[in-house]
Design an enzyme around this catalytic site. Structure first.
Site, PDB file in Angstrom:
ATOM      1  N   ARG A  52       4.836  12.769 -13.257  1.00 35.26           N
ATOM      2  CA  ARG A  52       4.432  12.815 -11.844  1.00 35.26           C
ATOM      3  C   ARG A  52       2.980  13.279 -11.737  1.00 35.26           C
ATOM      4  NH1 ARG A  52       5.670  17.050  -8.983  1.00 35.26           N
ATOM      5  NH2 ARG A  52       7.817  17.276  -9.678  1.00 35.26           N
ATOM      6  N   TYR A 105      -7.073  -2.969   8.303  1.00 35.62           N
ATOM      7  CA  TYR A 105      -5.728  -3.356   7.869  1.00 35.62           C
ATOM      8  C   TYR A 105      -4.667  -2.701   8.778  1.00 35.62           C
ATOM      9  CZ  TYR A 105      -1.732  -3.748   4.700  1.00 35.62           C
ATOM     10  OH  TYR A 105      -0.504  -4.005   4.151  1.00 35.62           O
ATOM     11  N   ASP A 178     -12.555   1.223   2.251  1.00 30.20           N
ATOM     12  CA  ASP A 178     -11.525   0.340   1.699  1.00 30.20           C
ATOM     13  C   ASP A 178     -12.237  -0.929   1.221  1.00 30.20           C
ATOM     14  OD1 ASP A 178      -9.504  -1.528   1.285  1.00 30.20           O
ATOM     15  OD2 ASP A 178      -8.243  -0.767   2.902  1.00 30.20           O
ATOM     16  N   LYS A 203      -4.025  -6.398  -4.820  1.00 30.64           N
ATOM     17  CA  LYS A 203      -4.713  -7.629  -4.470  1.00 30.64           C
ATOM     18  C   LYS A 203      -5.512  -8.147  -5.679  1.00 30.64           C
ATOM     19  CE  LYS A 203      -2.734  -6.425  -0.663  1.00 30.64           C
ATOM     20  NZ  LYS A 203      -3.340  -5.665   0.409  1.00 30.64           N
TER      21      LYS A 203
HETATM   22  C1  PLP Z   1      -2.977  -4.600   1.261  1.00 26.75           C
HETATM   23  C2  PLP Z   1      -4.036  -3.739   1.828  1.00 26.75           C
HETATM   24  C3  PLP Z   1      -3.869  -2.354   1.944  1.00 26.75           C
HETATM   25  C4  PLP Z   1      -2.582  -1.662   1.580  1.00 26.75           C
HETATM   26  O1  PLP Z   1      -2.302  -1.764   0.232  1.00 26.75           O
HETATM   27  P1  PLP Z   1      -0.800  -1.816  -0.363  1.00 26.75           P
HETATM   28  O2  PLP Z   1      -1.031  -1.909  -1.817  1.00 26.75           O
HETATM   29  O3  PLP Z   1      -0.120  -2.997   0.234  1.00 26.75           O
HETATM   30  O4  PLP Z   1      -0.140  -0.541   0.057  1.00 26.75           O
HETATM   31  C5  PLP Z   1      -4.934  -1.619   2.428  1.00 26.75           C
HETATM   32  N1  PLP Z   1      -6.089  -2.206   2.802  1.00 26.75           N
HETATM   33  C6  PLP Z   1      -6.277  -3.530   2.709  1.00 26.75           C
HETATM   34  C7  PLP Z   1      -7.571  -4.116   3.130  1.00 26.75           C
HETATM   35  C8  PLP Z   1      -5.257  -4.339   2.235  1.00 26.75           C
HETATM   36  O5  PLP Z   1      -5.434  -5.662   2.158  1.00 26.75           O
END
Ligand code: PLP
Length: 393
Positions: A52, A105, A178, A203
């Site tokens: 963890r 998002y 982000d 992604k």
């Molecule tokens: C998918 C996404 C997230 C969240 O990520 P997860 O891995 O699905 O929790 C945050 N910001 C953006 C821009 C995203 O495309």
């Protein structure tokens, strides 16, 4: 970047975590699927106590991500959302105020509205395309500015450098970005002055729709230790297996990104020239209002775009259903071309009025352009036009 070894990204993603397993000399870093680690004598370990807190396979992914971010410090999380959540738990207290990009998002909106709000975290959305928009939203208790750029799903761009300079001048305000849409290979947000670089590794990093994961990177060692402590406490660390899969995917990240953005450029131009397309949002197009800002801070235009058809919402959704090669599925950044309708998917929690104000119409279609040949993608659009709304005015 002084921390960055003198290798190109395509070399770094393959060799940055190259510590071989000594028992068999397997070329792949092993999956350390273990909950705990043996103490050589009481209190003496090799740096790992319990999974963890830390795990060697997770650490291998962290080293690879740190290498492309150009820092020593990266941490991986069970999801992109758990990365953002852990960041908020680590740096915010009740009574603090957060500024969020107005186009962002949907899950990030949900985190603040449905969860953190109940813990006394205040927040406001701001137009983060310029420092002025952020300045107008600043409060004496602002502690964090959380940007997403290019933003989901309109590709709206925030001026990272100007906003970081504003935050630095105010003192005691962190800027996190982000960077899921571009990754540090196409936009290095730490170089632009951000305190924290966040990604959903689900992604482009993984790239194959195999895992859910997130990352945070920073130059700040104290902040890293705080994040590590919170992650260990709430249990938001990535799993060994998902880290291992993401590590394999990441080895082709530079070459995939190159193809993604080449294909996206071709598809964007084709859509823009089509008589039944009224609008295409892609930072590489001359018609994109913030193209200059994109060129200033990005190293490429990426593989994401969105567009609107000259058709009703209903017919636009029929068009999506008629696609055969492009898959209708949430997520992005994978080898497959994925189409989504943000109004019914990522941004379904907003009211129509809220969405309209942000440029997210009900008929907007978001496309994550994959690695299929652009001519095959275009043929798919052509047959979907023919089957639904026709191809001439
Ligand atoms: C998918 C996404 C997230 C969240 O990520 P997860 O891995 O699905 O929790 C945050 N910001 C953006 C821009 C995203 O495309």
């Amino acid at each position: 970047m002084s921390d960055r070894p003198d290798f190109a990204p395509s070399t770094l993603v393959i060799h940055s975590n190259r510590s071989y397993e000594k028992q068999s000399n397997s070329i792949l870093f092993p999956i350390h699927q273990t909950a705990t680690y043996i103490h050589e004598s009481v209190g003496v370990t090799k740096g790992y106590g319990y999974s963890r807190g830390a795990n060697p396979t997770v650490n291998a992914l962290e080293q690879a991500i740190a290498a492309i971010e150009g820092t020593k410090h990266a941490l991986c999380f069970r999801s992109g959302m758990s990365a953002i959540h852990t960041l908020c738990m680590a740096v915010l207290s009740a009574g603090d105020h957060v500024i969020l990009s107005d186009v962002i998002y949907g899950g990030t909106m949900r985190l603040f509205y449905q969860v953190l709000r109940h813990f006394g975290i205040e927040y406001d959305y701001a137009d983060t395309s310029s420092a002025e928009g952020v300045e107008a939203a600043l409060k004496p208790n602002t502690r964090l500015i959380f940007l997403e750029t290019p933003a989901n799903p309109t590709l709206k761009i925030s001026d990272i450098k100007a906003i970081c300079e504003l935050a630095q001048a105010k003192g005691n305000i962190l800027v996190a970005v982000d960077n899921t849409f571009l990754t540090p290979l196409l936009q290095n947000v730490l170089d632009l002055g951000a305190d924290v670089a966040m990604m959903s590794t689900t992604k482009y990093i993984d790239g194959h729709n195999a895992t859910i994961g997130g990352s945070l990177a920073t130059h700040d060692e104290t902040l890293t230790e705080r994040l590590r402590l919170v992650r260990k406490t709430i249990g938001s660390i990535q799993t060994p297996f998902d880290s291992w899969l993401a590590l394999q995917g990441m080895k082709t990240l530079p070459i995939r990104l190159e193809a993604h953005q080449k294909h996206a450029g071709i598809v964007a131009k084709w859509l823009e020239d089509h008589p039944r397309v009224v609008k295409v949002n892609y930072p590489g197009l001359d018609s994109f209002p913030q193209k200059k800002l994109a060129e200033k801070q990005q190293l490429g235009f990426g593989g994401m775009l969105s567009f609107e058809l000259d058709a009703s919402t209903e017919d636009s959704l029929h068009f999506m259903d008629a696609l055969k090669l492009c898959t209708c599925a949430e997520s992005l950044g994978s080898v497959e071309t994925l189409a989504t309708n943000p109004a019914t998917a990522s941004h379904c929690d907003l009211t129509r009025e809220q969405r309209e104000a942000l440029g997210i119409s009900d008929r907007l279609i978001r496309l994550s352009v994959g690695l299929e040949a652009p001519k095959d993608l275009i043929a798919d659009f052509e047959q979907a036009f023919a089957a639904t709304i026709g191809s001439s005015k």
